[in-house]
Scaffold this active site. Structure first.
Site: not given
Ligand code: CO
Ligand code: ZN
Length: 332
Positions: A60, A162, A192-193, A301
């Site tokens: 992603h 990420d 995605e998140e 995150h």
């Molecule tokens: Co994430």
């Molecule tokens: Zn991710």
């Protein structure tokens, strides 16, 4: 490879605002695929033609962020989260809106830290009134952490590792893989998140025989951390289960066999909190056999996410092996 990660992590592209990162990735992959397209939601799909079954890889492009919900009369910006942003990571952080405006996060006075939630926080963009703030940003504008990339040697740290590290792994695997036995769809997904949304539509469109997400996973190797048998520097992680998917046993086995036969260091992964694009891909149409190749990451995150180059390199090798392998056994 580190330069590529630095380029990708320096871009601000929260969920729903992936234009800038998509253009950057497009320029990285355009010479390594036969066809490139963007679907209605904004997923970037780079295709390597082949005669075998269809494999979809998904990394992603989006990252977590903050969205402006209100501007008060003094020009302070109130905000909500885009994806998994928690309030105790935010006070004092610097953020950047996608239009380039920079702010810092302030906090109302609290009698007890347990009262901390997003409503107690605000973004100070240096405005002196509501009007001057409105000249800089509008309701609905999004911001991301503003943190640089640092090379610690074997390990690297940046915001948005990420899943820009997953994007970098997929890009590098495309570059290194000369022959694909399967028809390979390298998908750089959106949103995605906020719920694996780009993976859902791209998988429906591609209709793959096999799905592999490439994303970060947690570790259990920091002081008093949540128990988890994954450590930084011990290799790529082959997922068994997370909250979104139970890896198909034959896909998991394909990944384990390829790693074993080729001397790629790997660890088996059970992630008790979190999910990946495979969660959406495996539920597409009448089901898609799916698995996940994960890059272990600390402080997911947070504004500073850390990965180890040993794991990054092992992940590139494993993705490249899947691209060039005969996967028919995993589909029987
Ligand atoms: Co994430
Ligand atoms: Zn991710």
């Amino acid at each position: 490879m580190k330069d590529l990660v630095k380029r990708l992590t320096s871009i601000s592209s929260p969920s729903g605002f992936e234009d800038e990162i998509r253009e950057a990735i497009k320029s990285e992959v355009k010479d390594y695929c036969d066809e490139i397209r963007v679907d209605a939601l904004g997923n970037l799909i780079a295709v390597r033609r082949g005669t075998g079954p269809k494999i979809q890889f998904a990394a992603h492009m989006d990252e977590i962020g903050m969205i402006a919900t209100d501007i008060d009369e003094k020009g302070f910006v109130r905000f909500s989260n885009v994806g998994g942003v928690s309030p105790h990571r935010l006070f004092g952080q610097r953020v950047r809106f996608t239009n380039g405006v920079v702010g810092t996060i302030g906090m109302e006075k609290l009698d007890d830290i347990k009262e901390l939630n997003l409503d107690k926080l605000f973004i100070d963009i240096g405005a002196t009134s509501r009007e001057s703030a409105q000249e800089l940003i509008s309701i609905g504008d999004c911001a991301t952490y503003l943190h640089g990339f640092d090379d610690l040697g074997q390990r690297i740290v940046a915001k948005a590792m990420d899943d820009r590290i997953g994007c970098a792994v997929l890009i590098e695997a495309m570059r290194r893989t000369e022959q694909c036995q399967s028809e390979v769809y390298c998908t750089f997904t959106v949103q995605e998140e906020v719920g694996l949304r780009g993976a859902a539509t791209s998988a429906f469109g591609i209709d793959p025989d096999l799905g592999i997400a490439i994303d970060v996973t947690g570790t259990g190797d920091t002081p008093e951390s949540r128990r988890m048998a994954v450590s930084l520097g011990k290799g790529t992680a082959i997922k068994v289960k997370d909250q979104s998917v139970i890896a198909h046993p034959k896909v998991k086995q394909l990944l384990v066999d390829l790693a074993e036969r080729n001397g790629v260091p790997y660890q088996l992964e059970v992630l008790t909190a979190g999910g990946t694009d495979s969660g959406a891909i495996h539920l597409t149409r009448d089901g898609v056999r799916s698995g996940v190749i994960s890059i272990p990451s600390r402080y997911i995150h947070c504004p500073s996410e850390m990965v180890d180059m040993i794991d990054v390199e092992a992940s590139v090798k494993l993705v490249s092996l899947v691209m060039s392998a005969d996967i028919s056994e995993a589909l029987q």
